[in-house]
Design an enzyme around this catalytic site. Structure first.
Site, short mmCIF file in Angstrom:
data_model
loop_
_atom_site.label_atom_id
_atom_site.label_comp_id
_atom_site.label_asym_id
_atom_site.label_seq_id
_atom_site.Cartn_x
_atom_site.Cartn_y
_atom_site.Cartn_z
N GLN A 159 -3.93 -1.06 10.20
CA GLN A 159 -3.78 -2.40 9.65
C GLN A 159 -4.25 -3.45 10.65
O GLN A 159 -3.84 -3.44 11.82
CB GLN A 159 -2.30 -2.63 9.27
CG GLN A 159 -2.04 -3.93 8.55
CD GLN A 159 -2.72 -4.02 7.18
OE1 GLN A 159 -2.84 -3.04 6.46
NE2 GLN A 159 -3.19 -5.21 6.83
N LYS A 202 0.85 -1.21 0.00
CA LYS A 202 0.00 0.00 0.00
C LYS A 202 0.87 1.25 0.00
O LYS A 202 0.59 2.22 -0.71
CB LYS A 202 -0.91 0.02 1.24
CG LYS A 202 -1.98 -1.06 1.23
CD LYS A 202 -2.71 -1.14 2.57
CE LYS A 202 -3.48 -2.44 2.68
NZ LYS A 202 -4.06 -2.66 4.01
N ASP A 241 -10.72 2.31 4.75
CA ASP A 241 -11.00 0.87 4.68
C ASP A 241 -12.51 0.61 4.68
O ASP A 241 -12.94 -0.49 4.34
CB ASP A 241 -10.37 0.16 5.89
CG ASP A 241 -8.91 -0.22 5.64
OD1 ASP A 241 -8.58 -0.52 4.48
OD2 ASP A 241 -8.13 -0.22 6.61
#
Ligand code: NAD
Length: 279
Positions: A94, A50, A117
């Protein structure tokens, strides 16, 4: 019959090109913050990807590597600071987080407009209300891959294997929005084949290598393989690719299927977030 392979890398390049052009046209540089706690090797790979891709595309990317034993309150304080920071438009925490942390509490502390997200209750609630704001990237990736085949989704039988908040549930909701008849299977489903064999669209997101065999797939089906399983043979999907491609109409490979598309949709989500924050 041999299935047409859906090339996720090629499709992702088109989306990334569009993202790049939109950044060029914008007066601001999009800012992404990635927070990683502990040293989970898989998370390390995902975060590295990412970070690399976002920088290549011209994003400003800040990475926060935190020790496994950081206190929950200190992590919440960092997220609060990032929520306030004007140059940051998207925040990724994460997952998974260490066991001593309350994952829901941490995820929910991200401002919904910066939750690229799409995992906060506000963003997931909007998805249930058919009022999409920021939608989880892997689910969006699945939809783009399905749509790239040109098949009509309305009225089709779609079977999703997996019911996670990250993939299975959001992709099911997106397929419902497109008027598919959706069945969600999971680890307690008694006869998986009984469901999958009727699927015109089959999304495999169980995290079990080669779970989906040839005799479980309807002739001509669109098969989207989300699974990433590290086995002794290397990376494998949830679908027995070589056998299933003999019967499916379309199929995504692993790698070069859902993976690159997920990154592309994530970067697109950051531009959506930038628009929402208006800063
Ligand atoms: P998860 O472990 O949170 O959920 C897995 C789901 O599969 C659960 O709902 C479980 O009930 C179901 N399941 C497990 N075994 C099953 C079985 N034998 N039959 C039917 N259902 C079963 O996983 P996740 O986060 O949703 O991820 C799923 C897979 O997708 C993993 O391999 C993950 O690495 C991969 N993934 C890939 C991407 C990508 O970008 N390509 C993104 C996210 C996740």
């Amino acid at each position: 019959m041999t299935a047409e392979i859906i090339d996720g890398t090629k499709l992702s390049e088109k989306i990334l090109e569009d993202v790049k052009n939109r950044i060029k046209d914008s007066k601001k540089r999009p800012g992404l913050a990635i927070v990683i706690v502990g040293d989970n090797p898989a998370s390390e790979i995902y975060v590295g990807l990412k970070e690399k891709k976002s920088k290549e595309m011209g994003f400003q990317c800040e990475r926060y590597d935190l020790s496994e034993d950081i206190k929950e309150e200190d992590l919440l304080k960092l997220i609060d600071d990032l929520n306030q920071k004007q140059s940051i438009h998207g925040i990724i925490v994460q997952l998974p987080l260490p066991d001593h942390m309350n994952e829901n509490l941490i995820v929910d502390s991200v401002l919904p407009h910066k939750d690229v997200d799409g995992f906060t209750p506000v963003n997931l609630g909007n998805l249930i209300n058919d009022n999409n704001m920021i939608v989880p990237a892997t689910a969006r990736a699945c939809m783009e891959l399905i749509k790239s085949t040109g098949i009509e989704i309305k009225g089709k039988n779609a079977v999703i294997v997996g019911r996670s908040k990250i993939v299975g549930k959001p992709v099911s909701l997106l397929l419902l929005q497109e008027h598919a008849t959706v069945t969600i299977c999971h680890s307690k489903t008694e006869d998986l084949r009984e469901h999958t064999k009727n699927a015109d669209i089959l999304v495999a997101a169980a995290g079990k290598a080669k779970l989906i065999k040839k005799n479980m797939v309807k002739k001509g089906a669109v098969v989207i393989d989300v699974g990433i399983n590290r086995t002794l043979k290397g990376l494998e999907g949830d679908v027995d690719f070589e056998a299933v491609k003999e019967v499916a109409g379309y199929i995504t490979p692993v790698p070069k299927g859902v993976g690159p598309m997920t990154i592309a949709m994530l970067l697109d989500n950051i531009l959506i977030a930038m628009k929402l924050t208006g800063k």
